[in-house]
Design a protein around this motif. Sequence first.
Motif, PDB file in Angstrom:
ATOM      1  N   GLU A 186      -3.328 -10.175 -10.435  1.00  0.00           N
ATOM      2  CA  GLU A 186      -2.917  -9.065  -9.583  1.00  0.00           C
ATOM      3  C   GLU A 186      -4.054  -8.044  -9.477  1.00  0.00           C
ATOM      4  O   GLU A 186      -4.653  -7.673 -10.485  1.00  0.00           O
ATOM      5  N   HIS A 187      -4.377  -7.651  -8.266  1.00  0.00           N
ATOM      6  CA  HIS A 187      -5.411  -6.642  -8.027  1.00  0.00           C
ATOM      7  C   HIS A 187      -4.738  -5.312  -7.709  1.00  0.00           C
ATOM      8  O   HIS A 187      -3.798  -5.260  -6.897  1.00  0.00           O
ATOM      9  N   LYS A 188      -5.219  -4.244  -8.317  1.00  0.00           N
ATOM     10  CA  LYS A 188      -4.637  -2.919  -8.102  1.00  0.00           C
ATOM     11  C   LYS A 188      -5.773  -1.911  -8.067  1.00  0.00           C
ATOM     12  O   LYS A 188      -6.610  -1.868  -8.968  1.00  0.00           O
ATOM     13  N   LYS A 189      -5.844  -1.126  -6.992  1.00  0.00           N
ATOM     14  CA  LYS A 189      -6.935  -0.169  -6.852  1.00  0.00           C
ATOM     15  C   LYS A 189      -6.492   0.989  -5.970  1.00  0.00           C
ATOM     16  O   LYS A 189      -5.626   0.821  -5.094  1.00  0.00           O
ATOM     17  N   VAL A 190      -7.099   2.154  -6.176  1.00  0.00           N
ATOM     18  CA  VAL A 190      -6.785   3.354  -5.394  1.00  0.00           C
ATOM     19  C   VAL A 190      -7.995   3.736  -4.551  1.00  0.00           C
ATOM     20  O   VAL A 190      -9.129   3.772  -5.053  1.00  0.00           O
ATOM     21  N   PHE A 191      -7.749   4.006  -3.257  1.00  0.00           N
ATOM     22  CA  PHE A 191      -8.800   4.406  -2.333  1.00  0.00           C
ATOM     23  C   PHE A 191      -8.387   5.693  -1.624  1.00  0.00           C
ATOM     24  O   PHE A 191      -7.187   5.992  -1.529  1.00  0.00           O
ATOM     25  N   ILE A 234       0.874  -1.181   0.000  1.00  0.00           N
ATOM     26  CA  ILE A 234       0.000   0.000   0.000  1.00  0.00           C
ATOM     27  C   ILE A 234       0.906   1.225   0.000  1.00  0.00           C
ATOM     28  O   ILE A 234       1.780   1.351   0.879  1.00  0.00           O
ATOM     29  N   LYS A 235       0.723   2.068  -0.972  1.00  0.00           N
ATOM     30  CA  LYS A 235       1.577   3.253  -1.027  1.00  0.00           C
ATOM     31  C   LYS A 235       0.757   4.500  -1.300  1.00  0.00           C
ATOM     32  O   LYS A 235      -0.311   4.440  -1.915  1.00  0.00           O
ATOM     33  N   LYS A 236       1.314   5.598  -0.825  1.00  0.00           N
ATOM     34  CA  LYS A 236       0.654   6.894  -0.988  1.00  0.00           C
ATOM     35  C   LYS A 236       0.865   7.381  -2.423  1.00  0.00           C
ATOM     36  O   LYS A 236       1.959   7.323  -2.967  1.00  0.00           O
ATOM     37  N   VAL A 237      -0.263   7.796  -3.051  1.00  0.00           N
ATOM     38  CA  VAL A 237      -0.204   8.370  -4.397  1.00  0.00           C
ATOM     39  C   VAL A 237      -0.922   9.707  -4.366  1.00  0.00           C
ATOM     40  O   VAL A 237      -1.527  10.096  -3.353  1.00  0.00           O
ATOM     41  N   SER A 238      -0.865  10.420  -5.476  1.00  0.00           N
ATOM     42  CA  SER A 238      -1.429  11.772  -5.506  1.00  0.00           C
ATOM     43  C   SER A 238      -2.934  11.798  -5.257  1.00  0.00           C
ATOM     44  O   SER A 238      -3.468  12.783  -4.748  1.00  0.00           O
ATOM     45  N   THR A 239      -3.631  10.703  -5.609  1.00  0.00           N
ATOM     46  CA  THR A 239      -5.095  10.675  -5.453  1.00  0.00           C
ATOM     47  C   THR A 239      -5.553   9.923  -4.217  1.00  0.00           C
ATOM     48  O   THR A 239      -6.736   9.715  -4.015  1.00  0.00           O
ATOM     49  N   GLY A 240      -4.631   9.453  -3.377  1.00  0.00           N
ATOM     50  CA  GLY A 240      -5.018   8.723  -2.169  1.00  0.00           C
ATOM     51  C   GLY A 240      -4.016   7.645  -1.852  1.00  0.00           C
ATOM     52  O   GLY A 240      -2.813   7.905  -1.761  1.00  0.00           O
ATOM     53  N   TYR A 241      -4.484   6.378  -1.703  1.00  0.00           N
ATOM     54  CA  TYR A 241      -3.612   5.251  -1.399  1.00  0.00           C
ATOM     55  C   TYR A 241      -3.855   4.149  -2.433  1.00  0.00           C
ATOM     56  O   TYR A 241      -4.996   3.814  -2.759  1.00  0.00           O
ATOM     57  N   GLU A 242      -2.786   3.597  -2.905  1.00  0.00           N
ATOM     58  CA  GLU A 242      -2.879   2.516  -3.901  1.00  0.00           C
ATOM     59  C   GLU A 242      -2.538   1.194  -3.245  1.00  0.00           C
ATOM     60  O   GLU A 242      -1.514   1.069  -2.566  1.00  0.00           O
ATOM     61  N   VAL A 243      -3.414   0.178  -3.468  1.00  0.00           N
ATOM     62  CA  VAL A 243      -3.158  -1.165  -2.956  1.00  0.00           C
ATOM     63  C   VAL A 243      -2.910  -2.075  -4.152  1.00  0.00           C
ATOM     64  O   VAL A 243      -3.582  -1.993  -5.165  1.00  0.00           O
ATOM     65  N   ARG A 244      -1.865  -2.943  -3.993  1.00  0.00           N
ATOM     66  CA  ARG A 244      -1.519  -3.864  -5.062  1.00  0.00           C
ATOM     67  C   ARG A 244      -1.195  -5.215  -4.421  1.00  0.00           C
ATOM     68  O   ARG A 244      -0.358  -5.286  -3.521  1.00  0.00           O
ATOM     69  N   PHE A 245      -1.865  -6.291  -4.890  1.00  0.00           N
ATOM     70  CA  PHE A 245      -1.627  -7.612  -4.291  1.00  0.00           C
ATOM     71  C   PHE A 245      -2.126  -8.719  -5.227  1.00  0.00           C
ATOM     72  O   PHE A 245      -2.882  -8.467  -6.167  1.00  0.00           O
ATOM     73  N   ARG A 246      -1.710  -9.959  -4.930  1.00  0.00           N
ATOM     74  CA  ARG A 246      -2.188 -11.164  -5.622  1.00  0.00           C
ATOM     75  C   ARG A 246      -2.860 -12.062  -4.586  1.00  0.00           C
ATOM     76  O   ARG A 246      -2.331 -12.235  -3.490  1.00  0.00           O
ATOM     77  N   VAL A 247      -4.006 -12.636  -4.945  1.00  0.00           N
ATOM     78  CA  VAL A 247      -4.769 -13.421  -3.960  1.00  0.00           C
ATOM     79  C   VAL A 247      -4.190 -14.810  -3.748  1.00  0.00           C
ATOM     80  O   VAL A 247      -4.426 -15.436  -2.715  1.00  0.00           O
ATOM     81  N   ASN A 248      -3.408 -15.310  -4.717  1.00  0.00           N
ATOM     82  CA  ASN A 248      -2.919 -16.685  -4.582  1.00  0.00           C
ATOM     83  C   ASN A 248      -1.448 -16.793  -4.986  1.00  0.00           C
ATOM     84  O   ASN A 248      -1.023 -17.752  -5.614  1.00  0.00           O
TER      85      ASN A 248
END
Length: 309
Positions: free
Chosen positions: A23-28, A3-17
């Motif tokens: 790979e899942h990548k989303k910004v919250f 999870i890293k800080k980006v200009s629009t919030g926080y970005e999460v990047r991970f693989r479920v298995n």
Amino acid sequence: MTIKKVSTGYEVRFRVNGRGSREHKKVFPTKAECERFQRYTIAQFETQADVKPWLEKPKDMRRLSELVELWNDTHGHFLRDSTRRKSKMLMIVNELGNPAGSSLTRLEYTRWRTQRSKEGKSPKTLNNDLGYMSSMFNTLIKAEEIHYPNPLADIDNIKVPERELSYLIPDQITELLDETKRCDNSHVYLITKISLSTGARWGEAEGLTVQRVRNNQVSFTDTKSGKNRSVPISPELFDEIHEHAKLTRGNNIFTGSITSFRRALARTTIELPKGQAAHPFFSKESSYIRKSLHHERRQHLDLTKGARS
């Protein structure tokens, strides 16, 4: 997971298995939302790990007899005539050869229906058969017990020609009452009068109790429609019923008398239309006869109104 800080919030990047999986990548907006998203996604993967949507489900090979039992467990036993309905459906299944429900075709069913028609079964009976079986499929589909279309959905009912209405003349009603009065069974005459006077089916009139006859009216419960109803009667008939009730024990006013009624009817000159054979629980003959009495009453009321005007 990162999870890293980006200009629009926080970005999460991970693989479920692990490596090689998606790979899942989303910004919250917040870091907490990133963590909740990861937990939810992993949970979804774990609960649906055995689901393979790209594979077709194996064909449902349960036979019609099994579907009838399943229908009875989930729905049929709530019906008032559940035992009779289930027995009828199993008879149909047996004559069809008890195929798998998913394999039953319209052609197969219509050919069987045609054969039943040649054996003398009435259109109404054949329509009832279709209704029972089609309703079973619809019920199981709605309950998500089966996952294939109703194979009987596009089969039309057989057109049933309307019967010409006919009525007993007053002399025939008198003949019937006179004959029931001569019965060895003391209940037949009064039950017939009640049925004719109130429009009750034979079983409804026969099942009256003392508590259901009060204030110059009779109340019928457990009727064919499932609804209770009360019908006014004359004071004379009210008194006659209560006098008769003194001859029997308990709350029931009458005992079983349909067989004696049929014998009395057979001794008259009355000929009922075809299809008016007696039902084991109530007399369709009395249904036909009370329609005649109602017709006569309507004529009498019309004449009375005409005389007053």
